[in-house]
Design an enzyme around this catalytic site. Sequence first.
Site, PDB file in Angstrom:
ATOM      1  CG  ASP A   1      -3.801   3.009  -0.230  1.00 30.79           C
ATOM      2  OD1 ASP A   1      -3.561   4.186   0.122  1.00 30.79           O
ATOM      3  OD2 ASP A   1      -4.348   2.176   0.518  1.00 30.79           O
TER       4      ASP A   1
ATOM      5  CG  HIS B   1      -5.692  -1.937  -1.689  1.00 40.69           C
ATOM      6  ND1 HIS B   1      -5.410  -2.355  -0.407  1.00 40.69           N
ATOM      7  CD2 HIS B   1      -5.410  -0.601  -1.718  1.00 40.69           C
ATOM      8  CE1 HIS B   1      -4.983  -1.316   0.311  1.00 40.69           C
ATOM      9  NE2 HIS B   1      -4.980  -0.247  -0.475  1.00 40.69           N
TER      10      HIS B   1
ATOM     11  CG  ASP C   1      -1.781  -1.196   1.381  1.00 39.67           C
ATOM     12  OD1 ASP C   1      -1.832  -2.019   0.449  1.00 39.67           O
ATOM     13  OD2 ASP C   1      -2.411  -1.338   2.444  1.00 39.67           O
TER      14      ASP C   1
ATOM     15  CG  ASP D   1      -3.398  -6.188  -4.538  1.00 45.57           C
ATOM     16  OD1 ASP D   1      -4.453  -5.819  -3.995  1.00 45.57           O
ATOM     17  OD2 ASP D   1      -2.282  -6.076  -3.988  1.00 45.57           O
TER      18      ASP D   1
ATOM     19  CB  CYS E   1      -1.568  -6.953   0.715  1.00 43.64           C
ATOM     20  SG  CYS E   1      -2.999  -6.537  -0.285  1.00 43.64           S
TER      21      CYS E   1
END
Length: 374
Positions: A208, A257, A132, A259, A359
């Site tokens: 992020d 996010h 992040d 991913d 992450c």
Amino acid sequence: MTIVQDVNLLEEIKTYANTQGTNYPIVNSYNEWDPLEEVIVGVVEGATIPDLEVAVKATIPEDQIEYFQKNAGKKFPQEAINAAAKELEEFVNILEGEGITVRRPDKINQARSYGTQEWQSKGGLYQAMPRDLLIVIGDQIIESPLAWRSRYFEIFSFREMLKDYFKKGGKWVAAPKPELPDHFYRPEYVSTGNDDEYAINEFEPTFDAADFIRCGRDIFVQKSNVTNDFGIDWLARQIGDKFRVHKLKFTDSHPMHVDATFMPLAPGHLLLNPERATEIPSLFKSWNIMYSPKSTLPKSHPMYMSSSWVNMNILMLDEKRVVVERQEQPLIDLFKKNGFEPILCDFRNFYSFGGGFHCATVDVRRRGGLQSYV
């Protein structure tokens, strides 16, 4: 040919030459799958429940809102922290066993109040998710301007590493530190799952790094409750015209996010979330599209900060080897069916804190250079 074109050509020749030998810059990563040589792995000790800010409320599961309201500034349950920390150590041992250099941030006390002239926070969050905070694009390692006030000083636990990378020749860049005033947020925001506006506005650039995915010359990004157009434009200008930044849009009720929605695995192979990625991005029409199965995580398992789709938050060690949660058998089977080599690691307790293997890491150095794949 113009002078600018000549300079760009020389840079590309230099990059290509680097990839043909054995010595790479200390900071060197262009995609998610070149052979991994050095990685940062987070730490979860001291994880603290953040204030229920506007951007936090917009992203966490609804069943956690009351818990966050009552416990902001307190540490997460110690047994949950211990279980996640044990899994992180297993993960580190696996990476080191594969010959990868692993670095860890400093452990700091997050359960302390702090603030600026504009606002106060009862505490921080953690240092568990370096993805992040940092993004490596080529030979640059870039600090993100985060939209959560509870993460305002989190980057400082990574600063000793960043200074070391700089001293060894790496390029270290920090995005403008945001102010995060009240008028940056939209307290009236309610997600429709297919939004054009989110819990933050365009007052200042924020993002992020986990909202970006690298695919060589092409960088893919989603707008979200922490990443705005201003932040995307800032990063695009910083990395320059050698790269093409593409905005993607998905159906997601808590966008934050990319991913756990969209993950290029290797040239020609793309893992997608079947609920959020209802259309294949046009540049990937010729690729092998793999739709992630749902997680095998029991509904009773605590998930403080994300959905169980974090199961598809994997880490590629190269074009074949992929680190996968040990109990995600349907996903393991999918990888094997498509020619990948799963490396299994317990990570369910780490899931509780909002992330998976991707992450929990930042790949600082991969063995490869700049190429086009789409």
